[in-house]
Motif scaffolding. Sequence first.
Motif, PDB file in Angstrom:
ATOM      1  N   UNK A  12     -29.238   9.130   9.131  1.00 47.47           N
ATOM      2  CA  UNK A  12     -30.199   8.143   8.635  1.00 47.47           C
ATOM      3  C   UNK A  12     -30.458   8.438   7.158  1.00 47.47           C
ATOM      4  N   UNK A  13     -30.165   7.468   6.326  1.00 45.77           N
ATOM      5  CA  UNK A  13     -30.359   7.611   4.886  1.00 45.77           C
ATOM      6  C   UNK A  13     -31.297   6.515   4.411  1.00 45.77           C
ATOM      7  N   UNK A  14     -32.445   6.896   3.874  1.00 46.45           N
ATOM      8  CA  UNK A  14     -33.412   5.929   3.372  1.00 46.45           C
ATOM      9  C   UNK A  14     -34.239   6.586   2.283  1.00 46.45           C
ATOM     10  N   UNK A  59     -32.396   0.922   2.165  1.00 47.58           N
ATOM     11  CA  UNK A  59     -32.928   1.288   0.853  1.00 47.58           C
ATOM     12  C   UNK A  59     -33.862   0.193   0.356  1.00 47.58           C
ATOM     13  N   UNK A  60     -34.905   0.606  -0.339  1.00 47.07           N
ATOM     14  CA  UNK A  60     -35.818  -0.374  -0.915  1.00 47.07           C
ATOM     15  C   UNK A  60     -35.115  -1.166  -2.010  1.00 47.07           C
ATOM     16  N   UNK A  61     -34.261  -0.499  -2.803  1.00 47.99           N
ATOM     17  CA  UNK A  61     -33.490  -1.184  -3.839  1.00 47.99           C
ATOM     18  C   UNK A  61     -32.137  -0.491  -3.952  1.00 47.99           C
ATOM     19  N   UNK A  62     -31.077  -1.155  -3.455  1.00 46.12           N
ATOM     20  CA  UNK A  62     -29.761  -0.541  -3.448  1.00 46.12           C
ATOM     21  C   UNK A  62     -29.265  -0.226  -4.855  1.00 46.12           C
ATOM     22  N   UNK A  63     -29.749  -0.981  -5.859  1.00 43.47           N
ATOM     23  CA  UNK A  63     -29.319  -0.754  -7.241  1.00 43.47           C
ATOM     24  C   UNK A  63     -29.770   0.602  -7.777  1.00 43.47           C
ATOM     25  N   UNK A  64     -30.786   1.195  -7.138  1.00 44.91           N
ATOM     26  CA  UNK A  64     -31.272   2.507  -7.591  1.00 44.91           C
ATOM     27  C   UNK A  64     -30.361   3.643  -7.171  1.00 44.91           C
TER      28      UNK A  64
END
Length: 349
Positions: A12-14, A59-64
Motif C-alpha cells: 500500500x503506497x499513499x 495519491x492526493x496529487x500524482x504530479x508530486x
Amino acid sequence: MTREMLPPGVAIVSDSPLQRRRLQDAVGKFGLDSRFTGDPGRLLAQPAIPDVELWLVTLEDEADHPALFDFLLENTDAPILFGVDIAPAPGTTDASRWERRLLDKLEQQLGMLEQLDSATTLEALDQPGEPATRRERPTWIPLGKTDEPAEEVWILGASLGGPAAVKTFLDHLPPGLPVGFIYAQHIDGNFTEVLTRVLGRHADYNLRRAEPGHRVRNGDVVLLPVENEWFLDEGGRLQEKGTPWPGPYGPSIDQVLLNVADHYRDRCHAILFSGMGNDGAIAAPLLHAYGSRIWVQNSDSCGNSSMPDSVRATGCTSFVGDPAQLARKLMQTLEEACLLKRKQDRDTA
C-alpha cells in the motif's frame, strides 16, 4: 509456512497516513497480508522492493511523485492498482460500499479472496464432544408450536468459522421457543448437504433447505441456497428468484436482511457470526431503523471477526457475545417480551 500457504501479499503506497491505515484495515478483512505500507519516499528508500502479488497506490496529487511510477514499472511485475477511491469514515454505509468496490477490484487481480469452510472443517463439527449446556424453556415463554408460522424471525448470518458458531448457538437453545430462524451462510454449494446433516443432528431445531412456498415456522432453521436469490412474498412464503445473489458471495447477507425485513419489519432481527469481509454492514443499519435487534458474535470467539466487527462498527448493534451468550440473551429477550405483554394485558383487562 510455505509460500504457497501464505495469503496474497499487497503493498500500500499513499501520501496520506489516514488512507494508508484505512486501506490496510480493509485488505486485512479480506485475508490479505500487507507486506508494505508507507508513502512514496519510504518505498524509494527501501533496500529491496517488497515481494507482493499486488500494489495499491493512491495519491492526493500524482504530479508530486513523478519518480514513483517509473520506479514501480522498472522493478516489479506485479499488477499495480492506481487511483483507489478515497476511503470514507469507518462504520458508515459509504465505507461499506467502498470496501465492496475495493473487493471487486482486488478480486479482478487476485481471484476470489474469501475463505470458506471446507468439508473437513464441517465434518469435524460432527465429532463427539462434551454435551451442550441446554436450558429448559422459561415458563413465562409460551411454547412455539412447530406447525405454526413464526411471528418473529431471526436471521443468522455467517461465513468463515460460522458453522461452528451457529451450531454452538443452536445447541444452547431450549426446544419450543416461539421463533424461527433463516440461516445465510457463505459456503461452497457442494458442502450444503454436509452442513445440513452436521448442524441438524444435535440441535433441537429443524434445519432444512429453503423450499418455494414454505412459511418459516416456529423451530425452523431455514438454510438459504447459495446459487440464486430468495425473498418472501406478500404472504410471507419463501420464493426463489431466477437470478444469482448480488455481490461476490452467496447468499448475500445484506440482501437476505433486506428481503426478510421487507416482510417482517420490526419482527425481523439478526445475529452476525464469524466471517471475513463486511457482508451485512450495509443492511444492518436499515433494519435497526425499523426497530430490529442487531447482535454480533464477539471478536475473541470468532474464527474470523471481520464481518461481525464491520457490523458492530456501524453503531447499530445492541448486544455482543460468544455463541452461548447470544443464545442466553435470546431467551432473556423473549422472556422479557412475554412478561411485558402479560403486564400490558393485565393492565388493560
